[in-house]
Design an enzyme around this catalytic site. Structure first.
Site, PDB file in Angstrom:
ATOM      1  N   MET A 165     -19.954  17.848  53.844  1.00  0.00           N
ATOM      2  CA  MET A 165     -20.353  16.668  54.602  1.00  0.00           C
ATOM      3  C   MET A 165     -21.854  16.431  54.434  1.00  0.00           C
ATOM      4  SD  MET A 165     -17.878  16.401  57.849  1.00  0.00           S
ATOM      5  CE  MET A 165     -18.766  17.459  58.951  1.00  0.00           C
ATOM      6  N   HIS A 167     -24.037  25.971  51.485  1.00  0.00           N
ATOM      7  CA  HIS A 167     -23.378  25.090  50.506  1.00  0.00           C
ATOM      8  C   HIS A 167     -23.784  25.474  49.085  1.00  0.00           C
ATOM      9  CE1 HIS A 167     -23.815  22.317  54.107  1.00  0.00           C
ATOM     10  NE2 HIS A 167     -22.520  22.258  53.894  1.00  0.00           N
ATOM     11  N   ASP A 203     -16.418  28.520  58.237  1.00  0.00           N
ATOM     12  CA  ASP A 203     -15.322  27.783  58.869  1.00  0.00           C
ATOM     13  C   ASP A 203     -14.026  28.504  58.518  1.00  0.00           C
ATOM     14  OD1 ASP A 203     -16.666  25.296  59.988  1.00  0.00           O
ATOM     15  OD2 ASP A 203     -17.360  25.270  57.923  1.00  0.00           O
ATOM     16  N   ARG A 219     -25.645  21.872  61.574  1.00  0.00           N
ATOM     17  CA  ARG A 219     -25.860  21.584  62.998  1.00  0.00           C
ATOM     18  C   ARG A 219     -27.014  22.397  63.594  1.00  0.00           C
ATOM     19  NH1 ARG A 219     -19.940  20.673  62.962  1.00  0.00           N
ATOM     20  NH2 ARG A 219     -19.623  18.498  63.563  1.00  0.00           N
TER      21      ARG A 219
HETATM   22  O1  PAF Z   1     -16.419  21.948  56.015  1.00  0.00           O
HETATM   23  C1  PAF Z   1     -16.741  20.749  55.940  1.00  0.00           C
HETATM   24  O2  PAF Z   1     -17.903  20.397  55.729  1.00  0.00           O
HETATM   25  C2  PAF Z   1     -15.687  19.666  56.110  1.00  0.00           C
HETATM   26  O3  PAF Z   1     -14.782  20.002  57.095  1.00  0.00           O
HETATM   27  C3  PAF Z   1     -14.966  19.311  54.788  1.00  0.00           C
HETATM   28  C4  PAF Z   1     -14.162  20.486  54.253  1.00  0.00           C
HETATM   29  C5  PAF Z   1     -15.976  18.871  53.758  1.00  0.00           C
HETATM   30  C6  PAF Z   1     -13.984  18.160  55.036  1.00  0.00           C
HETATM   31  O4  PAF Z   1     -14.640  17.017  55.487  1.00  0.00           O
END
Ligand code: PAF
Length: 280
Positions: A30, A37, A150, A187
């Site tokens: 996102m 990331h 997550d 966040r």
């Molecule tokens: O983990 C995230 O950033 C989001 O949930 C994802 C997997 C990109 C889906 O919008």
């Protein structure tokens, strides 16, 4: 590096790569990318000929009372990070490109989405599964990369891919932390200086729980109680959940004699943060 904004542009480019016999990796995000990331993108670059990073704040995974509007965004910085890390394409669609006005098809799931974040965010995983499914159909990757931060999302996506016979491999990657332990998250930018300090109770509780199990404690109740105590000692923290579940099915299970996920969600002020560990 290519910046694509339409589904068609992505499909056309992937067609070219496929014709050349190249493999394709996808890192769905996102945006507001950080080292967490970046570790996914790095791994994807190592394992695939071409890597697509999607940057899309997916509106359908936010409930009306959540932070869709204020979610941090910085496409220029994201593109720089992707380019430096070796991605071949950033896919950044407008919401209208992903969802037609009369969009009515969703991917939903029972069981794995019932507890933890699924309980506090009842429509969240339906939004995640739907967008991830769409991204898989658009990019047709050989592999897709998700962070263990997550953890429930990772379990949900793995289940979706297995249940619906999707033709790709899901690669889970370890949590990346700040030097003081706080799990990296877009966040974290919401936190004031005081809250940033208070947020350390999450990783403190996680490390304490992990150590207890490593040292032989199998009683989930004891592990969770010790973790709760650490969090409750911080006045700015409010527990959403502190739970132990079976790692494969995400069912509540309070004994560390099978692979378990110990996951927490804690509000620090208004910001909801998550963290976890897996004991296998
Ligand atoms: O983990 C995230 O950033 C989001 O949930 C994802 C997997 C990109 C889906 O919008």
């Amino acid at each position: 590096m290519i910046l694509a904004t339409t589904v068609n542009d992505v499909k056309e480019q992937v067609k070219v790569w496929r014709a050349l016999g190249l493999s394709v990796g996808l890192v769905p995000t996102m945006g507001y990318l950080h080292e967490g990331h970046q570790s996914l993108i790095k791994r994807a670059v190592e394992e695939n000929d071409r890597v697509v990073v999607s940057v899309f704040v997916n509106p359908i995974q936010f409930a009306p009372n959540e932070d869709l509007e204020s979610y941090p965004r910085d496409l220029d910085a994201d593109c720089r990070l992707c380019q430096e890390t070796g991605a071949a394409m950033v896919f950044h669609p407008e919401p209208s490109e992903m969802y037609a006005e009369d969009f009515t098809t969703f991917v939903d799931m029972t069981g794995v989405t019932k507890e933890l974040c699924g309980k506090s965010r009842p429509t969240h995983f339906r939004g995640v599964c739907t967008v991830v499914n769409k991204l898989f159909n658009i990019v047709t990757p050989d592999r897709a990369y998700f962070g263990q931060k997550d953890a429930q999302q990772l379990a949900v996506i793995r289940r979706m891919v297995r249940d619906l016979n999707m033709n790709l491999e899901i690669v889970g990657c370890p949590i990346i932390r700040e030097a003081d332990g706080l799990a990296k998250s877009s966040r974290n930018t919401y936190l004031s200086d005081e809250e940033r300090k208070a947020a350390l109770v999450l990783s403190k509780a996680i490390f304490a729980g992990e150590k207890l199990i490593k040292d032989g404690e199998q009683d989930g109740e004891k592990v969770l109680a010790a973790m709760r105590e650490i969090i409750e000692a911080e006045p700015l923290a409010r527990i959403d959940y502190v739970e132990m579940v079976k790692w494969d099915s995400i069912e509540i299970y309070h004994r560390a004699d099978v692979p378990v996920l110990v996951a927490i969600a804690v509000y620090i002020g208004k910001t909801r943060l998550i963290d976890n560990f897996i004991a296998e």
